[in-house]
Design an enzyme around this catalytic site. Sequence first.
Site, PDB file in Angstrom:
ATOM      1  N   GLY A 175       7.581  15.394   6.981  1.00  0.00           N
ATOM      2  CA  GLY A 175       6.827  14.154   7.202  1.00  0.00           C
ATOM      3  C   GLY A 175       6.515  13.484   5.880  1.00  0.00           C
ATOM      4  O   GLY A 175       6.378  12.270   5.800  1.00  0.00           O
ATOM      5  N   LYS A 212      -3.323   3.621   7.269  1.00  0.00           N
ATOM      6  CA  LYS A 212      -3.442   2.723   8.428  1.00  0.00           C
ATOM      7  C   LYS A 212      -4.552   3.183   9.367  1.00  0.00           C
ATOM      8  O   LYS A 212      -5.201   2.369  10.023  1.00  0.00           O
ATOM      9  CB  LYS A 212      -2.121   2.618   9.196  1.00  0.00           C
ATOM     10  CG  LYS A 212      -1.019   1.810   8.542  1.00  0.00           C
ATOM     11  CD  LYS A 212      -1.339   1.181   7.205  1.00  0.00           C
ATOM     12  CE  LYS A 212      -0.158   1.050   6.313  1.00  0.00           C
ATOM     13  NZ  LYS A 212      -0.372   1.502   4.934  1.00  0.00           N
ATOM     14  N   GLY A 250      12.767  23.241  -4.074  1.00  0.00           N
ATOM     15  CA  GLY A 250      14.216  23.269  -4.275  1.00  0.00           C
ATOM     16  C   GLY A 250      14.630  22.614  -5.582  1.00  0.00           C
ATOM     17  O   GLY A 250      13.986  21.670  -6.046  1.00  0.00           O
ATOM     18  N   VAL A 258       0.397  -3.506  -2.901  1.00  0.00           N
ATOM     19  CA  VAL A 258       0.134  -3.086  -1.518  1.00  0.00           C
ATOM     20  C   VAL A 258      -1.010  -2.073  -1.423  1.00  0.00           C
ATOM     21  O   VAL A 258      -1.976  -2.278  -0.684  1.00  0.00           O
ATOM     22  CB  VAL A 258       1.423  -2.485  -0.895  1.00  0.00           C
ATOM     23  CG1 VAL A 258       1.134  -1.933   0.492  1.00  0.00           C
ATOM     24  CG2 VAL A 258       2.508  -3.538  -0.827  1.00  0.00           C
ATOM     25  N   ILE A 259      -0.914  -0.979  -2.180  1.00  0.00           N
ATOM     26  CA  ILE A 259      -1.908   0.105  -2.060  1.00  0.00           C
ATOM     27  C   ILE A 259      -3.284  -0.397  -2.502  1.00  0.00           C
ATOM     28  O   ILE A 259      -4.296  -0.144  -1.845  1.00  0.00           O
ATOM     29  CB  ILE A 259      -1.462   1.340  -2.882  1.00  0.00           C
ATOM     30  CG1 ILE A 259      -0.166   1.901  -2.292  1.00  0.00           C
ATOM     31  CG2 ILE A 259      -2.544   2.409  -2.900  1.00  0.00           C
ATOM     32  CD1 ILE A 259       0.544   2.906  -3.183  1.00  0.00           C
ATOM     33  N   GLY A 260      -3.313  -1.139  -3.608  1.00  0.00           N
ATOM     34  CA  GLY A 260      -4.582  -1.643  -4.136  1.00  0.00           C
ATOM     35  C   GLY A 260      -5.305  -2.554  -3.166  1.00  0.00           C
ATOM     36  O   GLY A 260      -6.506  -2.379  -2.908  1.00  0.00           O
ATOM     37  N   GLU A 286      -5.662  -6.954 -11.766  1.00  0.00           N
ATOM     38  CA  GLU A 286      -4.201  -7.050 -11.682  1.00  0.00           C
ATOM     39  C   GLU A 286      -3.694  -7.760 -12.928  1.00  0.00           C
ATOM     40  O   GLU A 286      -4.115  -8.871 -13.226  1.00  0.00           O
ATOM     41  CB  GLU A 286      -3.798  -7.804 -10.403  1.00  0.00           C
ATOM     42  CG  GLU A 286      -2.334  -8.191 -10.306  1.00  0.00           C
ATOM     43  CD  GLU A 286      -1.372  -7.009 -10.452  1.00  0.00           C
ATOM     44  OE1 GLU A 286      -0.553  -7.047 -11.384  1.00  0.00           O
ATOM     45  OE2 GLU A 286      -1.461  -6.057  -9.650  1.00  0.00           O
ATOM     46  N   ASP A 342      12.519   6.670  -1.883  1.00  0.00           N
ATOM     47  CA  ASP A 342      11.797   6.170  -3.055  1.00  0.00           C
ATOM     48  C   ASP A 342      12.446   6.509  -4.386  1.00  0.00           C
ATOM     49  O   ASP A 342      12.085   5.932  -5.410  1.00  0.00           O
ATOM     50  CB  ASP A 342      10.351   6.709  -3.053  1.00  0.00           C
ATOM     51  CG  ASP A 342       9.482   6.015  -2.011  1.00  0.00           C
ATOM     52  OD1 ASP A 342       9.999   5.144  -1.292  1.00  0.00           O
ATOM     53  OD2 ASP A 342       8.281   6.354  -1.922  1.00  0.00           O
ATOM     54  N   HIS A 383       2.330 -17.820  25.753  1.00  0.00           N
ATOM     55  CA  HIS A 383       1.077 -18.476  25.361  1.00  0.00           C
ATOM     56  C   HIS A 383      -0.087 -17.787  26.081  1.00  0.00           C
ATOM     57  O   HIS A 383       0.014 -17.501  27.255  1.00  0.00           O
ATOM     58  CB  HIS A 383       1.130 -19.953  25.759  1.00  0.00           C
ATOM     59  CG  HIS A 383      -0.144 -20.688  25.482  1.00  0.00           C
ATOM     60  ND1 HIS A 383      -0.509 -21.094  24.225  1.00  0.00           N
ATOM     61  CD2 HIS A 383      -1.147 -21.072  26.320  1.00  0.00           C
ATOM     62  CE1 HIS A 383      -1.680 -21.712  24.299  1.00  0.00           C
ATOM     63  NE2 HIS A 383      -2.087 -21.708  25.564  1.00  0.00           N
TER      64      HIS A 383
END
EC number: 1.8.1.4
Length: 461
Positions: free
Chosen positions: A43, A55, A118, A181-183, A201, A305, A438
């Site tokens: 995971g 989230k 590994g 994003v994380i901040g 930033e 990543d 709608h």
Amino acid sequence: MSESTPRSFDVLILGGGSGGYAAALRSAQLGLTVGLVEEAKVGGTCLHNGCIPTKALLHAAEVAETAAHGPSIGVATTFAGVDMNGVNAYKQGVIDRLYKGLQGLIKSRKVTVIEGHGTLVGPDAIEVRGERYTGKNIVLASGSYARSLPGLEIGGRVMTSDQALSLDFVPRSAIVLGGGVIGVEFASVWKSFGSEVHIIEALPHLAPNEDESLSKGLERAFRKRGIGFTLGKRFQSVTQDANGVTVTLEDGTTQQADILLVAVGRGPRTASLGYEQQGLNMDRGFVLTDERLHTGVGSIYAVGDIVPGLQLAHRGFQQGIFVAEQIAGLNPQPIVESNIPRVTYCEPEVASVGLTEAKAKEQYGDAAIKTVEYNLGGNGKSQILGTTGFIKLVRVVDGPVVGVHMLGARVGEQIGEAQLIVSWEAHPEDVAPLIHAHPTQNEALGEAHLALAGKPLHAHD
């Protein structure tokens, strides 16, 4: 590992996160034998220390906001505070249920999980706890870690998202270093929980990778929420004591708070895993691949990543599936990086797919690009939710929509249709006749396409 554990596989994968387990499940589905090496829990970051727990916190933050604002819509609620032990128990419950489901999936597909650290020791071999395992194909999916800055020590009141996710208290005040994003997600959570929050930033905007209009819109929304931020100034140093942290910027100004969250991005987890020794092409720790995610060495692929590009769980997941299909000889379509949907789950949400206006102009020329912004002020469901924001479309003149950029509560849920529009190179005229239910926020996407097709119904001429 028991004596009966196989030692050789069709596909041997290093890392059981989003990229690794997707490659494992798809390879097994295609009839290949699979070994999956993981030293922690399958995971990976996403499930245990990333997307899912953050989230869950953001949902708790939304409930806190709802409770605080009940009286404004005639509902007698009060916000009495946050019990972080309760929030963490709820968050862990979500993780545990998903983890159990994933373990069941992996077991049912007969993937061999090899537990331990590994190391790549040959073009077809990974060593785990002194044992050598081989694969006709190797998939590297070792993931990423929360980065810091040179000389910025993590510890005590200075933390990354890893420590912030397990806090058992709500900080009275927090400084967030990094407006990506994380901040912005953590800033949003803590503000909803009652903290004083300030973001630092170094670049000129929050969410600096997004279309500039989204960044500016998010800054307006954060200002309105009382989230402070300093833009375009670099961090210099931090000190901490029993009372809190003091952050100094390069211009000499200082800020004080209870804690400092270091959210300056994630680095590829590739050090000391044997990659360089096996001749892989590396750049600042990232593994370089071709468009088919092959490293150029033997039958070694890399996903997620550790491959330069967007560090998103769903990108790694799709790359894992892609590599499994590539190994099985299905010749899958290469993944178009710009068509990967991007969502930042702060309040308001930021969601985008395709090219920003600046990138589109760079690619097609200024005169060839047309944009439209549809304000959510005209959208019934957005009015009911009390959210402001807009949907911005970027198109090539007489051509397809190449970018969709959205700001507002829950707009992340609209990214599915936006992705189809961009990926299938739809013209606004193709989307305009489609009927959107709608009242939904989804019809704002339809209205934006009507406007771009030259027939806006709700816009003022």
